[in-house]
Design an enzyme around this catalytic site. Structure first.
Site: not given
Ligand code: PLP
Length: 381
Positions: A71-72, A178, A199-200, A236, A327
């Site tokens: 996505g990035t 999303q 895909a993840h 590739t 944190c």
């Protein structure tokens, strides 16, 4: 029970059937998909089949898609490519986009680009009248507005946004990471020029995604080198991941209604249980069907001004969730998304995003509710 995973908006577990589908591409199907011999052609066929599968589900043509590392990369390629390719001088976006959008836009802004940051209301919705004004008062713009927010689950009306972009001849990119394979998306019905996928987020492998570029839109490649992907993305291709992604997307679309029914049942059950056991609990973002994702429930627990250290304590109890406060270097830093929607100090400290996947169960929700009682009750005493 000591291993509950409620962080599916960060990454879904890979479907074992997807893994089985990918396996032959690692050791059996050798070669380079760009080679013209039989081994190469075999891999090329697998890649083109994957492209056709994806295009069919999104009502677009295969030529309008190319594969990326996720996505990035797809978001970066769309934004930087549109700005460069069309010499754009103005971007309209929101302060609650994913960093894959925010950071390239901020870099462009530092370099002199005019950026209009739309306001968002207390649930993460934009105001279409404000978008219209920004479009009307500027030269040709790039509009980058996500389909659904990854922290809040709030869904934007990308159909109406697309219509406004059409009226003002703007280029429209929507980060659909999303919602891809979670919601129906008809690219003929929506005036959007770029959408992105990873895909993840839909039970496929990590490190692969795609970018849709509407026919007629021309952008320069972000990654230069060989002529792969029709000169749009050098390097590739990864046939195993591409085939796995298309297989997973196909499977998600085949089971869409049943899947969403199950996810809504889980989300509504958890919401109701939280309301019963934690008077004063509030939810960040939209929560209703049509306005929000069934996968995300962002919760502020009633710890008052105390810090329940929710993520830390949940983690100790074997529960993985995220969002809310993280944190960093010993200091509790609230979520920038919650800050942008005006969350109170208490909500900033005591929020957590639970995000659901197909593998989750009602028993896991019960387990989490029990553990939350252990964490929150001493703070209230
Ligand atoms: N956009 C959104 C809305 C996301 O939730 C994510 C992942 O967290 C991304 C983009 C980035 O995707 P990737 O992890 O494939 O780079």
């Amino acid at each position: 029970m000591n291993n509950v995973y409620f962080d599916n908006a960060a990454s879904t577990p890979m479907d074992p059937e997807v893994f089985e589908h990918m396996k032959p591409y690692f050791c059996e199907h050798v070669g380079n998909p760009s080679s013209t011999h039989a081994h190469g052609r075999n891999l090329r066929n697998a890649i083109e089949q994957a492209r056709r599968t994806i295009a069919k589900h999104l009502n677009a043509t295969p030529q309008e898609f190319f594969f990326t590392s996720g996505g990035t990369e797809a978001d970066n390629t769309a934004i930087l490519g549109a700005v460069k390719g069309y010499d754009l001088k103005h971007i309209i976006t929101t302060p609650i986009e994913h960093h894959a959008v925010l950071h390239p836009v901020e870099s462009l802004e530092k370099a002199g680009m005019k950026v209009t940051w739309l306001s968002v209301d207390s649930k993460g919705n934009i105001d279409l009248a404000e978008l219209r004004e920004a479009l009307a008062n500027n030269s040709r713009s790039l509009v980058s507005i996500m389909h659904a927010n990854n922290e809040l689950g709030t869904i934007n009306d990308i159909h109406s946004i697309g219509e406004l972009c059409k009226e003002f001849d703007a280029i429209f990119h929507s980060d659909t990471v999303q919602t891809m394979a979670h919601e129906k998306l008809d690219l003929q019905a929506i005036n959007v020029h770029f959408v992105t996928a990873s895909a993840h987020k839909f039970y496929g492998p990590k490190g692969v995604g795609f970018l849709y570029v509407r026919k007629g839109i021309k952008i320069p490649a972000l990654i230069e080198g060989g002529s792969q992907e029709n000169n749009r993305r050098a390097g590739t291709e990864n046939p195993a991941s591409i085939a796995g992604m298309a297989f997973s997307l196909d499977k998600c679309f085949a089971n869409l209604e049943a899947k969403n029914e199950k996810l809504w049942a889980l989300k509504n059950y958890m919401k109701a249980e939280l309301e019963t056991h934690f008077p004063g609990v509030t939810f960040n973002g939209e929560v209703a069907p049509g306005k929000s994702l069934p996968t995300v429930l962002n919760v502020s627990l009633p710890c008052g001004e105390n810090d329940c250290m929710l993520l830390f304590n949940l983690d100790l109890m074997g529960i993985s969730a995220s969002g809310g406060s993280a944190c960093t270097s010993g200091a509790t830093v609230g979520s920038f998304v919650l800050k942008a929607i005006g969350a109170s100090t208490g909500a900033l400290k005591n929020s957590v995003r639970f995000s659901f996947g197909m593998q989750n169960t009602q028993e896991e929700v019960d387990f989490v509710i029990g553990k939350l009682k252990e964490i929150v009750s001493p703070q209230l005493a």
